[in-house]
Scaffold this motif. Structure first.
Motif, mmCIF file in Angstrom:
data_model
loop_
_atom_site.group_PDB
_atom_site.id
_atom_site.type_symbol
_atom_site.label_atom_id
_atom_site.label_comp_id
_atom_site.label_asym_id
_atom_site.label_seq_id
_atom_site.Cartn_x
_atom_site.Cartn_y
_atom_site.Cartn_z
ATOM 1 N N SER A 42 0.781 -1.234 0.000
ATOM 2 C CA SER A 42 0.000 0.000 0.000
ATOM 3 C C SER A 42 0.815 1.288 0.000
ATOM 4 O O SER A 42 0.275 2.353 -0.302
ATOM 5 C CB SER A 42 -0.950 0.015 1.195
ATOM 6 O OG SER A 42 -0.242 -0.072 2.407
ATOM 7 N N ASN A 45 0.450 4.045 -2.732
ATOM 8 C CA ASN A 45 -0.629 3.549 -3.570
ATOM 9 C C ASN A 45 -1.958 4.068 -3.035
ATOM 10 O O ASN A 45 -2.227 3.979 -1.836
ATOM 11 C CB ASN A 45 -0.609 2.015 -3.539
ATOM 12 C CG ASN A 45 -1.476 1.387 -4.582
ATOM 13 O OD1 ASN A 45 -2.420 1.998 -5.057
ATOM 14 N ND2 ASN A 45 -1.173 0.151 -4.927
ATOM 15 N N LYS A 47 -4.927 2.927 -4.001
ATOM 16 C CA LYS A 47 -5.984 1.948 -4.199
ATOM 17 C C LYS A 47 -6.661 1.589 -2.881
ATOM 18 O O LYS A 47 -6.039 1.622 -1.821
ATOM 19 C CB LYS A 47 -5.432 0.656 -4.817
ATOM 20 C CG LYS A 47 -4.974 0.806 -6.245
ATOM 21 C CD LYS A 47 -4.492 -0.534 -6.767
ATOM 22 C CE LYS A 47 -4.031 -0.403 -8.207
ATOM 23 N NZ LYS A 47 -3.501 -1.658 -8.713
ATOM 24 N N LYS A 48 -7.938 1.220 -2.989
ATOM 25 C CA LYS A 48 -8.681 0.757 -1.828
ATOM 26 C C LYS A 48 -8.124 -0.591 -1.393
ATOM 27 O O LYS A 48 -7.603 -1.356 -2.216
ATOM 28 C CB LYS A 48 -10.166 0.650 -2.188
ATOM 29 C CG LYS A 48 -11.048 0.386 -1.011
ATOM 30 C CD LYS A 48 -12.515 0.403 -1.425
ATOM 31 C CE LYS A 48 -13.386 0.062 -0.245
ATOM 32 N NZ LYS A 48 -14.792 0.065 -0.555
ATOM 33 N N GLU A 51 -8.517 -3.687 -3.409
ATOM 34 C CA GLU A 51 -7.830 -3.757 -4.696
ATOM 35 C C GLU A 51 -6.353 -4.098 -4.547
ATOM 36 O O GLU A 51 -5.644 -4.257 -5.542
ATOM 37 C CB GLU A 51 -7.965 -2.424 -5.432
ATOM 38 C CG GLU A 51 -9.403 -2.055 -5.749
ATOM 39 C CD GLU A 51 -9.521 -0.656 -6.348
ATOM 40 O OE1 GLU A 51 -8.493 -0.055 -6.692
ATOM 41 O OE2 GLU A 51 -10.662 -0.175 -6.458
#
Length: 52
Positions: A42, A45, A47-48, A51
């Motif tokens: 993460s 990043n 993204k959730k 994901e």
């Protein structure tokens, strides 16, 4: 800054009434976030977590 102090005061009072250790609650949340958002996947990043 006064609003933050108001919120913190309310949280401390609520934790006291509910017999919740603020330190334990914070540490539990940090552990849950570490499992949900592992650094190696993460970091940098947006993204959730679903994901990653």
């Amino acid at each position: 800054m006064k609003k933050l102090a108001d919120v913190m005061n309310y949280c401390i009072q609520m934790a006291d009434k509910l017999d919740i250790s603020i330190e334990d609650a914070i540490m539990d949340k940090i552990k849950k976030n570490a499992a949900k958002y592992p650094v190696d996947k993460s970091y940098g990043n947006s993204k959730k977590y679903t994901e990653l």
